[in-house]
Design an enzyme around this catalytic site. Structure first.
Site, PDB file in Angstrom:
ATOM      1  N   SER A   1       0.771  -0.858   0.254  1.00  0.00           N
ATOM      2  CA  SER A   1       0.004   0.383  -0.025  1.00  0.00           C
ATOM      3  C   SER A   1       0.877   1.366   0.124  1.00  0.00           C
ATOM      4  O   SER A   1       1.157   1.182  -0.805  1.00  0.00           O
ATOM      5  CB  SER A   1      -0.891   0.476   0.995  1.00  0.00           C
ATOM      6  OG  SER A   1      -2.173   0.754   0.569  1.00  0.00           O
TER       7      SER A   1
ATOM      8  N   LYS B   1      -1.638  -3.913  -3.682  1.00  0.00           N
ATOM      9  CA  LYS B   1      -2.588  -3.344  -2.555  1.00  0.00           C
ATOM     10  C   LYS B   1      -2.494  -2.382  -2.528  1.00  0.00           C
ATOM     11  O   LYS B   1      -1.852  -0.717  -2.064  1.00  0.00           O
ATOM     12  CB  LYS B   1      -2.159  -3.434  -0.766  1.00  0.00           C
ATOM     13  CG  LYS B   1      -3.895  -2.431  -0.003  1.00  0.00           C
ATOM     14  CD  LYS B   1      -4.980  -3.496  -0.288  1.00  0.00           C
ATOM     15  CE  LYS B   1      -5.699  -2.343   0.761  1.00  0.00           C
ATOM     16  NZ  LYS B   1      -6.265  -1.115   0.014  1.00  0.00           N
TER      17      LYS B   1
END
Length: 389
Positions: free
Chosen positions: A304, A329
Site C-alpha cells: 500500500s 495493495k
C-alpha cells in the site's frame, strides 16, 4: 490499516482519517490502515455520503438499520453485506476498533507486540515480533501460526477479528490483562499465556553500513515517520549512498509516505488516485536530495503506502528497486459511520504510480529481483551507482 489492541479508556473517534488505504496485514497486532488526510477533513459519515458509491453504501447501511430494528447486531449485518458485495478490501470495525486503529497510527498501542497476516488458506501467520515485547519474551517467532486466541479458533477469520481477540476488544481489556495464544511451529502445537502491554512504535531506524552506505528502515508509516526519513537523509554522511528498506512495511499514513518521498524528490508527482471516478494527485515537496545513490529494498510484505513510495522513486528514475515483487495493495477505501457507531470502509477507487501503473493485484516488480541476501545485493548496486556517477 490491520484489528487492533484496545486502550484502557475508550475515546471518541477523531475526525479525519477521511481517505484510507486499508492494508491486509496487521500493524503491531492492529490492522494497518493508512489515512490520507484531505485539506477539508470530514467525518466518516460525511465522506461516505459524498464519495462511496451510493448503491453499495446504501446496501450496507440498510442492512445495519434493519438489523437494529430487529434487535440484532448492526455490525454483524453490515459485515455480511460487505462480504456479499465482493469488495476484497471492504471491512467493518466497531467504534472502539476504529478508534484504536487511529491511535496505533499515532505510534501508541496496547498489545502483545506481533504482526500477522492471513494466508490464502485462511491460516494466520506471524510475520514480525517486536523486540522486548510480550510476544518476544514468550519466544514467538515470525513464521509461527496463530491457531487460537483465548480458545477461539483463528483459521478462516478476517485478520481484523483475530486482532480484536488479541486486544480483548469485547471486554476493553487494558494493559496487564492475560491472553492465551494457541500456536504452531513446524507441526508442533503449544500454548502461551501473555500479558498485554502498552507499547510504542519505532517505525524508522537508521544504521551505517560498510562501504559508506546509510540504511534507513521504515517499518510502517505512522505519524511523524516521513519527517524522520527526511532527517535521516539530511544527517547521513556526505557522499554516502542510501538503502531505503521497505521490506515488511504494511503501509500506514499515505501523507507520511509522500513526506518520505519528498526526501528524495525535488517536487513533482508521487501518485494519482481516483475517488468514485474523480482523479486526484499527490505531489512531493520541493527540495529533496536528488544526488545521493538510492536503492529501495522491497519484498512481498511491502504494501500500500510503501508500494506508493516505491513506485514513485522507481518511475521517477530516482532509485533502483531490489528484492521481490511487492504485495499489490493499491485500492482506496472510504469510511462511513453506521447507526450503532461502528464504521464501514468500502473501496471507492485505486491509485497509480507516476507512469500510470496500477498496483492493486499486481504489485511492483523490482529492477533486480532477489530473495536471498537482498541487503548485500542492494549494497553492491549502490557501489555500482556510486562508481558510475
Amino acid at each position: 490499516m490491520s484489528g487492533r489492541d484496545p486502550f484502557c479508556q475508550p475515546r471518541r473517534i477523531r475526525r479525519g482519517a477521511a481517505l484510507t488505504l486499508v492494508f491486509a496485514s496487521v500493524l503491531v497486532a492492529g490492522a494497518a490502515t493508512g489515512a490520507l488526510p484531505q485539506g477539508d477533513r470530514k467525518s466518516a459519515s460525511d465522506e461516505a455520503r459524498s464519495a462511496v458509491p451510493a448503491g453499495r453504501q446504501a446496501d450496507v447501511t440498510r442492512a445495519a438499520e434493519e438489523a437494529m430494528a430487529d434487535g440484532k447486531s448492526p455490525m454483524e449485518a453490515a459485515k455480511r453485506a460487505v462480504s456479499r458485495s465482493g469488495d476484497r478490501w471492504g471491512a467493518v470495525y466497531s467504534q472502539g476498533e476504529y478508534q484504536e486503529f487511529e491511535e496505533a497510527l499515532d505510534g501508541q498501542y496496547t498489545g502483545v507486540g506481533l504482526w500477522a497476516r492471513s494466508e490464502r488458506d485462511g491460516r494466520i501467520e506471524v510475520t514480525k515480533v517486536r523486540a522486548g515485547s510480550p510476544a518476544a519474551t514468550a519466544g514467538i517467532r515470525p513464521g509461527d501460526l496463530l491457531r487460537s486466541v483465548d480458545g477461539e479458533k483463528t483459521d478462516g477469520r478476517p485478520v481484523t477479528e483475530v486482532v480484536s481477540l488479541l486486544r480483548g476488544d469485547a471486554t476493553d481489556a487494558p494493559a496487564g490483562t492475560a491472553v492465551r495464544l494457541g500456536l504452531e511451529r513446524d507441526g508442533r502445537a503449544w500454548t502461551e499465556t501473555l500479558r498485554r502491554a502498552r507499547l510504542s512504535t519505532d517505525p524508522v531506524t537508521v544504521r551505517e553500513l560498510d562501504g559508506r552506505v546509510t540504511a534507513i528502515k521504515v517499518a510502517t508509516f505512522t505519524k511523524g515517520s516521513g519527517h524522520r526519513v527526511r532527517e535521516a537523509v539530511r544527517q547521513s554522511p556526505p557522499g554516502s549512498g542510501i538503502v531505503l528498506d521497505l521490506r515488511g512495511n504494511s503501509g500506514g499514513l499515505v501523507a507520511e509516505a509522500v513526506t518520505a518521498a519528498s526526501a528524495f524528490l525535488d517536487g513533482g508527482l508521487v501518485a494519482t488516485y481516483d475517488v468514485d471516478g474523480e482523479q486526484r494527485v499527490l505531489h512531493a515537496d520541493p527540495g529533496g536530495d536528488t544526488t545521493r545513490p538510492l536503492v529501495a529494498l522491497v519484498d512481498g510484505g511491502t504494501m500500500s503506502a510503501a508500494e506508493l513510495l516505491t513506485g514513485a522513486v522507481q518511475d521517477r528514475g530516482r532509485a533502483l528497486v531490489v528484492g521481490s515483487r511487492t504485495f499489490g495493495k493499491g485500492s482506496v477505501q472510504m469510511p462511513s459511520r453506521l447507526p450503532d457507531g461502528s464504521v464501514a470502509e468500502l473501496t471507492v477507487g485505486h491509485y497509480r504510480t507516476p507512469s500510470g501503473r496500477g498496483v492493486d493485484g499486481r504489485g511492483i516488480t523490482p529492477d533486480l529481483e532477489t530473495d536471498e541476501d537482498a541487503l548485500q545485493r542492494a549494497q553492491a548496486v549502490l557501489r555500482g551507482l556510486a562508481s558510475s556517477s
